[in-house]
Design a protein around this motif. Structure first.
Motif, short mmCIF file in Angstrom:
data_model
loop_
_atom_site.label_atom_id
_atom_site.label_comp_id
_atom_site.label_asym_id
_atom_site.label_seq_id
_atom_site.Cartn_x
_atom_site.Cartn_y
_atom_site.Cartn_z
N GLY A 125 38.21 76.68 58.11
CA GLY A 125 37.79 75.43 58.26
C GLY A 125 37.97 74.72 59.67
N MET A 126 37.17 73.70 59.99
CA MET A 126 37.66 72.79 61.13
C MET A 126 38.36 71.72 60.77
N SER A 127 39.40 71.48 61.75
CA SER A 127 40.44 70.36 61.54
C SER A 127 39.91 68.91 61.32
N GLU A 128 38.68 68.76 61.85
CA GLU A 128 38.09 67.28 61.93
C GLU A 128 36.67 67.39 61.16
N ASP A 129 36.65 68.60 60.72
CA ASP A 129 35.39 68.45 59.79
C ASP A 129 35.34 67.27 58.45
N PRO A 130 34.39 66.55 58.52
CA PRO A 130 34.42 65.32 57.59
C PRO A 130 34.40 65.83 56.17
N PHE A 131 34.01 66.93 55.71
CA PHE A 131 34.00 67.56 54.36
C PHE A 131 35.21 68.39 54.11
N PHE A 132 35.61 69.31 55.08
CA PHE A 132 36.55 70.32 54.82
C PHE A 132 37.99 69.48 55.02
N ALA A 133 38.03 68.59 56.08
CA ALA A 133 39.31 67.81 56.25
C ALA A 133 39.16 66.37 55.77
N GLY A 134 38.05 65.73 55.70
CA GLY A 134 37.94 64.39 55.42
C GLY A 134 37.92 64.34 53.78
N GLU A 135 37.55 65.12 52.97
CA GLU A 135 37.42 65.27 51.69
C GLU A 135 38.58 66.03 50.62
N GLY A 136 39.49 66.58 51.77
CA GLY A 136 40.68 66.92 50.97
C GLY A 136 40.84 68.56 50.78
#
Length: 191
Positions: A125-136
């Motif tokens: 996953g990407m470090s700042e992806d709003p789904f992968f990083a942003g949703e936990g």
């Protein structure tokens, strides 16, 4: 050669999804790509998620489980974003899973019980992806790979979701090439 059951993301079976499956096939792997959306594709994550919600996540999950019926033991369960829900469920609950590849999403393993012993897993996953990083999901991935006997988490710089799909504006060619390289090495190890 590994046998892979690959589940698509919430936009459906896009050209980029098929291209990724074809890259795995070109390396000699058998790749099954069930269409949980019955041919429907969507231009945005929001419209795809709306369709999935209307259809029912439980209905789509059952379709995914049915797609695994009749396949032999030793299948690697893989999914991209939305498809991770089914891939991870099968990897954790279907006896004989050979491994799991979770792209751009990850559930807490505890939602499905403990991660099974002897089932290797890769998460990307990407470090700042709003789904992968942003949703936990990234935190769930860290916990999962710590729990698994053989777990790897690869985090790529960037803020795109569905960055591995070459048919989308969110595609990141360099990161996607590294994902493919790492997935192919993982599958070669399991073959």
């Amino acid at each position: 050669m590994a046998e892979v059951l690959l589940f698509h993301h919430v936009l459906g079976q896009t050209e980029g999804f098929h291209a990724f499956a074809d890259e795995l096939r070109a390396a000699g792997h058998v790749v099954h790509t069930p269409d949980l959306f019955d041919g429907a594709t969507f231009p945005t994550i929001e419209t795809g998620a709306e369709f999935a919600g209307r259809t029912g996540f439980d209905v789509l999950g059952r379709r995914g489980v049915r797609a695994a019926e009749g396949l032999p033991d030793g299948v690697v369960h893989a999914g991209i974003s939305f498809g991770v829900m089914t891939a991870q469920r099968l990897a954790q609950t279907r006896p004989g899973a050979r491994g799991a590849v979770l792209l751009e999403s990850c559930l807490p393993a505890s939602e499905l019980g403990a991660w099974p012993g002897g089932v290797p897993v890769q998460v990307h996953g990407m470090s700042e992806d709003p789904f992968f990083a942003g949703e936990g999901d990234i935190d769930a991935a860290r916990s999962l790979v710590a729990e698994a006997e053989d777990g790897e988490l690869f985090v790529y710089p960037g803020d795109q979701h569905l960055f591995t799909d070459r048919s989308l504006p969110s595609y990141d060619a360099a990161a996607a090439a590294l994902v493919t390289e790492r997935v192919l090495a993982f599958l070669a190890r399991l073959a």
